[in-house]
Design an enzyme around this catalytic site. Structure first.
Site, PDB file in Angstrom:
ATOM      1  CE1 TYR A   1     -13.453  21.186   7.596  1.00 46.73           C
ATOM      2  CE2 TYR A   1     -13.077  22.573   5.137  1.00 46.73           C
ATOM      3  CZ  TYR A   1     -13.868  20.882   5.620  1.00 46.73           C
ATOM      4  OH  TYR A   1     -14.908  20.297   5.187  1.00 46.73           O
TER       5      TYR A   1
ATOM      6  CG  PHE B   1      -3.870  -5.505  -0.950  1.00 47.14           C
ATOM      7  CD1 PHE B   1      -3.297  -6.361  -0.451  1.00 47.14           C
ATOM      8  CD2 PHE B   1      -4.452  -4.906  -1.226  1.00 47.14           C
ATOM      9  CE1 PHE B   1      -3.151  -6.841   1.064  1.00 47.14           C
ATOM     10  CE2 PHE B   1      -4.783  -4.502   0.214  1.00 47.14           C
ATOM     11  CZ  PHE B   1      -4.492  -5.799   1.552  1.00 47.14           C
ATOM     12  CB  THR B   2      -8.203  -7.591  -0.450  1.00 44.17           C
ATOM     13  OG1 THR B   2      -7.571  -6.793   0.361  1.00 44.17           O
ATOM     14  CG2 THR B   2      -7.986  -9.362  -0.608  1.00 44.17           C
TER      15      THR B   2
ATOM     16  CG  ASP C   1      -0.186  -0.390  -3.103  1.00 46.82           C
ATOM     17  OD1 ASP C   1       0.304   0.457  -2.780  1.00 46.82           O
ATOM     18  OD2 ASP C   1      -0.936  -0.876  -3.419  1.00 46.82           O
TER      19      ASP C   1
ATOM     20  CE  LYS D   1      -0.669  -1.849   4.966  1.00 46.32           C
ATOM     21  NZ  LYS D   1      -2.368  -1.496   4.641  1.00 46.32           N
TER      22      LYS D   1
ATOM     23  NE  ARG E   1      -4.573 -11.330   2.635  1.00 45.72           N
ATOM     24  CZ  ARG E   1      -5.524 -10.371   3.701  1.00 45.72           C
ATOM     25  NH1 ARG E   1      -4.265  -9.183   3.228  1.00 45.72           N
ATOM     26  NH2 ARG E   1      -6.875 -10.093   3.815  1.00 45.72           N
TER      27      ARG E   1
ATOM     28  CG  PHE F   1     -10.411 -11.030   3.573  1.00 44.53           C
ATOM     29  CD1 PHE F   1     -10.880 -10.366   2.629  1.00 44.53           C
ATOM     30  CD2 PHE F   1      -9.795 -10.564   4.452  1.00 44.53           C
ATOM     31  CE1 PHE F   1     -10.225  -9.279   2.508  1.00 44.53           C
ATOM     32  CE2 PHE F   1      -9.802  -9.008   4.334  1.00 44.53           C
ATOM     33  CZ  PHE F   1      -9.685  -8.616   2.700  1.00 44.53           C
TER      34      PHE F   1
HETATM   35  N1  F0G Z   1      -2.147  -1.272  -0.557  1.00 39.44           N
HETATM   36  C1  F0G Z   1      -1.899  -2.803  -0.203  1.00 39.44           C
HETATM   37  C2  F0G Z   1      -0.874  -3.179  -1.169  1.00 39.44           C
HETATM   38  C3  F0G Z   1      -1.711  -3.109   1.244  1.00 39.44           C
HETATM   39  O1  F0G Z   1      -1.155  -3.839   1.719  1.00 39.44           O
HETATM   40  C4  F0G Z   1      -2.968  -2.351   1.627  1.00 39.44           C
HETATM   41  C5  F0G Z   1      -3.566  -2.281   2.831  1.00 39.44           C
HETATM   42  C6  F0G Z   1      -3.666  -1.338   1.378  1.00 39.44           C
HETATM   43  C7  F0G Z   1      -3.545  -1.128  -0.200  1.00 39.44           C
HETATM   44  C8  F0G Z   1      -4.626  -1.222   1.539  1.00 39.44           C
HETATM   45  O2  F0G Z   1      -4.611   0.427   2.418  1.00 39.44           O
HETATM   46  O3  F0G Z   1      -5.560  -0.357   4.647  1.00 39.44           O
HETATM   47  O4  F0G Z   1      -5.128   2.111   4.386  1.00 39.44           O
HETATM   48  O5  F0G Z   1      -6.414   0.457   3.221  1.00 39.44           O
HETATM   49  N2  F0G Z   1      -2.592  -4.133   3.219  1.00 39.44           N
HETATM   50  C9  F0G Z   1      -3.339  -4.138   4.734  1.00 39.44           C
HETATM   51  C10 F0G Z   1      -2.937  -5.166   5.130  1.00 39.44           C
HETATM   52  C11 F0G Z   1      -4.840  -3.882   5.578  1.00 39.44           C
HETATM   53  O6  F0G Z   1      -2.961  -5.882   6.283  1.00 39.44           O
HETATM   54  O7  F0G Z   1      -2.015  -6.329   5.203  1.00 39.44           O
HETATM   55  P1  F0G Z   1      -4.835   1.022   3.720  1.00 39.44           P
END
Ligand code: F0G
Length: 470
Positions: free
Chosen positions: A85, A137-138, A228, A271, A395, A462
């Site tokens: 843990y 970013f979303t 990021d 990624k 997108r 989305f």
């Molecule tokens: N920042 C970027 C630039 C991203 O592309 C993503 C996720 C995140 C943050 C969030 O990270 O998914 O680990 O919580 N991108 C994915 C995509 C979902 O398909 O582009 P996460």
């Protein structure tokens, strides 16, 4: 033989190819479907590729997130998981890899990128403060908004133009940023939110020159600069290949230098790090770290696992080392460029220059007869699936969501469909099949009509929205 290949002896002469720096030890069979099966599947999925079952997908280019193939070393590392843990040995391996390659002294693991986005937004944003960034970013913007922040896009204008050939379209426009600081006052800026290879702009990199200038500007006004780092290794590769003075540096050296201009970073390890799950948040300031450690135990897990299993931290630590090897990243981005070049040669409208993780089809030029609020990119993703079982992602207007103040759709300038390439998963032959399917859909473009949205979730719509053809 696919149409792009070298055809004559003359064209072959002098050609020296390179190949991926790995060979395949294990394979995962994939399922091919009939057109009738795909018609049923996409209708059941409400014309949303997120709602398809993966067993109904042939080549899955939905995302490069968590879809990488791990190496034999990483799988071996999974067996060394120390599932204590507290104080797992794997945590210290991960911490060491981040210190060595990213240069931040203090780190907390998180379950994935958005876990880290949540923590940093909660720690640093006061209600009503501005968060300038290089395109949204979303999930990043949503966490900033949920913490009371107001996101402001300060990316260079070229980023919004899919045809502009600027080599570093991810750069921040320093004038736009300084104007915002002067207008709102430095105390009303929470931090600058800088992303490497900007996802929504088409995977476009930021130059070293830009981050250096940004550092100076942030110092002038005492504003934090946070990164990021999700696809920063890819960004470093573009600096190596396109920015003066970096051709002789390794990707690892470039990555470390780039991070040195920032105060901290959040990471979706799914990624660049070549793993299926995980993330982290790292900073230079001890006081801020203290606050993050307090937050991580509330929302993610103890500060030495933060939502990750020990084995996953080990695989990530090994993945970090593999990801910064020049041979690896050249092959990874090289495969994306290969697909992009095929489409460019066939005059298919895509975002240029080609970015690091994906090809972005320009749905506006693909379907000029479909209005933006009839969801052309969403329809393009559905048509690609219908044609060949390839899964891509919208997108455009659906991803952009609604303005929290007015409740109206946001109308982004870029209306794109993303073909995202997982790392170390597909071959060049898969890329040929993808390109040929895009060509087929392009040739049938005038017959295609738009969609109407019949179900709309309140957040990150989305992912789960449903549509019907018009
Ligand atoms: N920042 C970027 C630039 C991203 O592309 C993503 C996720 C995140 C943050 C969030 O990270 O998914 O680990 O919580 N991108 C994915 C995509 C979902 O398909 O582009 P996460």
């Amino acid at each position: 033989m696919s149409p792009h290949r070298f055809k004559t002896m003359g064209e072959q002469a002098g050609r020296r190819s390179w190949a991926e720096p790995w060979k395949i030890k294990m394979v995962e069979p994939i399922h091919m479907t009939s057109r009738a099966e795909r018609e049923k599947a996409i209708a059941e999925a409400g014309y949303n590729t997120f709602l398809l079952r993966s067993e109904d997908v042939y080549i899955d280019l939905l995302t490069d997130s968590g879809t990488s193939a791990m190496s034999d070393r990483q799988w071996a590392g999974m067996m060394l998981g120390d599932e204590a843990y507290a104080g797992s040995v794997n945590f210290y391996h991960l911490e060491q890899a981040i210190q060595q390659y990213y240069g931040y002294p203090y780190m907390v693991p998180t379950h994935q990128g958005r876990g880290a986005e949540h923590l940093i937004s909660q720690a640093l944003i006061k209600k009503g403060q501005y968060v300038p960034g290089n395109m949204y970013f979303t999930t990043t913007r949503l966490h900033q908004e949920l913490a009371g922040g107001i996101f402001v896009d300060v990316i260079i204008e070229e980023a919004h133009d899919p045809e502009a050939l600027h080599p570093f379209k991810g750069n921040i426009d320093l004038n736009k940023l300084e104007d915002l600081i002067k207008k709102q006052g430095a105390e009303n800026i929470a931090y600058v939110s800088l992303a490497g290879t900007v996802n929504m702009a088409g995977g476009q990199p930021v130059s070293m020159a830009n981050v250096k200038e940004l550092r100076q500007l942030c110092d002038k006004y005492s504003i934090l600069l946070l990164l990021d780092a999700t696809r920063m290794v890819e960004n470093a590769y573009f600096i190596q290949t396109s920015e003066e003075g970096y051709a002789d540096k390794t990707v690892a050296e470039i990555l470390l230098e780039f991070c040195s201009y920032t105060d901290g970073a959040w990471m979706s390890g799914k990624k660049d790090h070549l793993v299926n799950i995980g993330g982290w948040l790292a900073v230079r300031d001890e006081g801020l770290f203290d606050e993050l450690r307090n937050l991580v135990v509330v929302y993610e897990g103890l500060h030495t696992y933060g939502g990750m299993a020990g084995r996953d931290m080990e695989a990530m630590a090994i993945g970090i080392r593999e990801s910064v090897q020049d041979d690896h990243i050249r092959a990874r981005v090289g495969q994306v460029l290969y697909l992009g070049q095929l489409l460019i040669d066939w005059d298919i409208p895509i975002v240029r220059p080609v970015g690091g993780h994906a090809i972005f089809l320009d749905a506006r030029r693909f379907y000029p007869h479909i209005q933006q609020d009839e969801f052309p990119s969403q329809m393009l993703a559905a048509q690609l699936y219908l044609d060949s079982g390839i899964r891509s992602m919208e997108r455009g207007i659906v991803s952009a969501g609604r303005d929290p103040k007015t409740g109206q759709h946001r109308y982004p300038k870029l209306e794109l469909t993303r073909l995202t390439i997982p790392r170390r998963v597909y071959t060049e032959a898969h890329m040929d099949v993808v390109a040929e399917s895009v060509l087929e859909v392009y040739q049938n473009r005038t017959k295609t009509k738009g969609l109407k949205m019949v179900y709309e979730p309140t957040r990150l719509r989305f992912f789960q929205a449903r549509f019907e053809p018009l």
